[in-house]
Design a protein around this motif. Sequence first.
Motif, mmCIF file in Angstrom:
data_model
loop_
_atom_site.group_PDB
_atom_site.id
_atom_site.type_symbol
_atom_site.label_atom_id
_atom_site.label_comp_id
_atom_site.label_asym_id
_atom_site.label_seq_id
_atom_site.Cartn_x
_atom_site.Cartn_y
_atom_site.Cartn_z
ATOM 1 N N PHE A 105 1.001 -1.085 -0.082
ATOM 2 C CA PHE A 105 0.112 -0.059 -0.043
ATOM 3 C C PHE A 105 0.933 1.185 -0.023
ATOM 4 C CE2 PHE A 105 -1.542 3.574 2.371
ATOM 5 C CZ PHE A 105 -2.670 3.982 1.561
ATOM 6 N N SER A 106 0.451 2.140 -0.923
ATOM 7 C CA SER A 106 1.396 3.433 -0.872
ATOM 8 C C SER A 106 0.475 4.584 -0.855
ATOM 9 C CB SER A 106 2.080 3.657 -2.048
ATOM 10 O OG SER A 106 2.934 4.668 -1.961
ATOM 11 N N GLY A 107 0.577 5.674 -0.009
ATOM 12 C CA GLY A 107 -0.060 6.953 -0.117
ATOM 13 C C GLY A 107 0.474 8.015 -0.325
ATOM 14 N N MET A 108 1.835 7.793 -1.027
ATOM 15 C CA MET A 108 2.869 8.902 -1.463
ATOM 16 C C MET A 108 1.965 10.061 -2.009
ATOM 17 S SD MET A 108 6.107 6.862 -2.400
ATOM 18 C CE MET A 108 6.666 8.029 -3.054
ATOM 19 N N ASN A 109 2.463 11.458 -1.906
ATOM 20 C CA ASN A 109 2.203 12.467 -3.014
ATOM 21 C C ASN A 109 2.769 12.330 -4.391
ATOM 22 O OD1 ASN A 109 0.621 13.901 -0.900
ATOM 23 N ND2 ASN A 109 2.254 14.948 -0.359
ATOM 24 N N GLY A 110 1.897 12.996 -5.329
ATOM 25 C CA GLY A 110 2.538 13.097 -6.528
ATOM 26 C C GLY A 110 2.408 11.729 -7.139
ATOM 27 N N MET A 111 2.653 11.650 -8.491
ATOM 28 C CA MET A 111 2.736 10.582 -9.446
ATOM 29 C C MET A 111 3.954 10.267 -9.813
ATOM 30 S SD MET A 111 -0.440 9.691 -9.875
ATOM 31 C CE MET A 111 -1.050 9.197 -11.413
ATOM 32 N N GLY A 112 4.246 8.989 -10.054
ATOM 33 C CA GLY A 112 5.633 8.200 -10.485
ATOM 34 C C GLY A 112 6.065 7.137 -9.658
ATOM 35 N N HIS A 113 5.363 6.968 -8.447
ATOM 36 C CA HIS A 113 5.958 5.977 -7.589
ATOM 37 C C HIS A 113 5.270 4.534 -7.686
ATOM 38 C CE1 HIS A 113 2.196 7.877 -6.044
ATOM 39 N NE2 HIS A 113 1.727 6.718 -5.236
ATOM 40 N N ILE A 114 4.249 4.381 -8.589
ATOM 41 C CA ILE A 114 3.528 3.290 -8.773
ATOM 42 C C ILE A 114 4.531 2.458 -9.888
ATOM 43 C CG2 ILE A 114 1.634 2.057 -10.004
ATOM 44 C CD1 ILE A 114 1.088 3.371 -6.846
ATOM 45 N N GLU A 115 4.906 3.208 -10.983
ATOM 46 C CA GLU A 115 5.736 2.582 -11.853
ATOM 47 C C GLU A 115 6.908 1.894 -11.240
ATOM 48 O OE1 GLU A 115 3.585 5.684 -13.823
ATOM 49 O OE2 GLU A 115 4.733 5.386 -11.802
#
Length: 321
Positions: A105-115
Motif C-alpha cells: 500500500f502506498s499513499g505517497m504524494n504526486g505521481m511516479g511511484h507506482i511505476e
Amino acid sequence: MALKYTVLGAGAMGLRFGVLLQELAGAKVDFVDNWAPQVETIKQQGGVYVSRDHENRHLVPINIYSPEEYDWAPDVLIVFAKQMTLSDLLQRSAHFFRPDHQYVFSGMNGMGHIEKINHYFPKEHVVAGTCLIGTVLNKAGDVDFIGKSGAGSINLAPQVGEPDERVKQIVEDFTTANINPHLNDNFYGTLLTKVVFNSVINTICTLFEIQMGQFIDYDGAEKLGKQLINEAFDVAERAGIQLLSTREEEWQTIKYVSEVTNPLHYPSMYQDMSKNRPTEVDYINGYIYDLGKKYNYEASTHDFLRNLVHLAENTRKFRQN
C-alpha cells in the motif's frame, strides 16, 4: 487478527500510519527508513516522540531499522517515501520483498511511484491511495499528528481487479486504526484527484510560506484555486481519466480541509522547502503539465507555478543563515 506491516519510509505519514496501526489495531508493525538520522535518533530514544496539534508530546516505542539491517517478511508493506528517494529505498530493501504473497500500500504524494513499485511487485498486489491527513515531522524522532483523533481520511483502490480478501483486511485494519479509508475501484482517478488537490494547496502555501487556513482566508483564494483545478480537469478529460470529484466538489474539498480540518497545517511541500530539501513539485504540478502536453494541451498555470517553486528553492541559497 490484524495483518503484519512494515512501513518503508518512517517520515511523517509513515509514522502516523504505523503508530496508529500498532496502537489502535494491535498490529505488529516495523519501520524501515533510509534516512540515517531518523533511524539512529529513534533507536537512541527508544521510540518516537508523538504529539497531536503540538500538545501531549510522549514517547511511543517502535522498532526501526535501516534497510540493510532488516530481514522480516510482513504481510503488507506501507510505502511513504519522497518521490526523489523512493528508488533508493526500494533497491536497498529488495532483499526482504516476497512479491508472490506480500501486498503493497502506498499513499505517497504526486505521481511516479507506482511505476517504481511495479518494478518489484505485480499489479495484482498493489493498492494505492491518497491521504487528506496532516502530519508534520518536526525533526528526527519527533512527529506531530495534525487534527483531532480520527481527523482526515484516505481514498484507496487496487491497481487492477476487484478488491480481494487481503485488500479488504487492509481496509479493515485501517478502519480500526481510525485512518478512515474509503475503498473504490478507480485507481488512477484516485491518485490524480489528490494530485489536483496538492497542486493548489501544497504549491501555493509553499510559495508564500503560509498555513492552509491562511490561504483560504484570502478573498481571492477561490479564483486562484479554480484556475488550477480547471486546467487539471481539462488534462484529465483529455487523458481519459475519470476523477473522483467534479470541479466544484474539488474546490469544496480544498475549502473544507483548509477551513475546518487542517487550518493550522503547513503542507509537506512547505516542510521540505523550509528544511532546504528538494520539493516534489515536478511530480505534482509538473506531472499535470507534462500529461497535458501529451494531448497537445498547455496547463500553463501549473507550469508557471512549478517554475516559481524551483525559483524559490534556488533563492534559498542566498539567504543568510
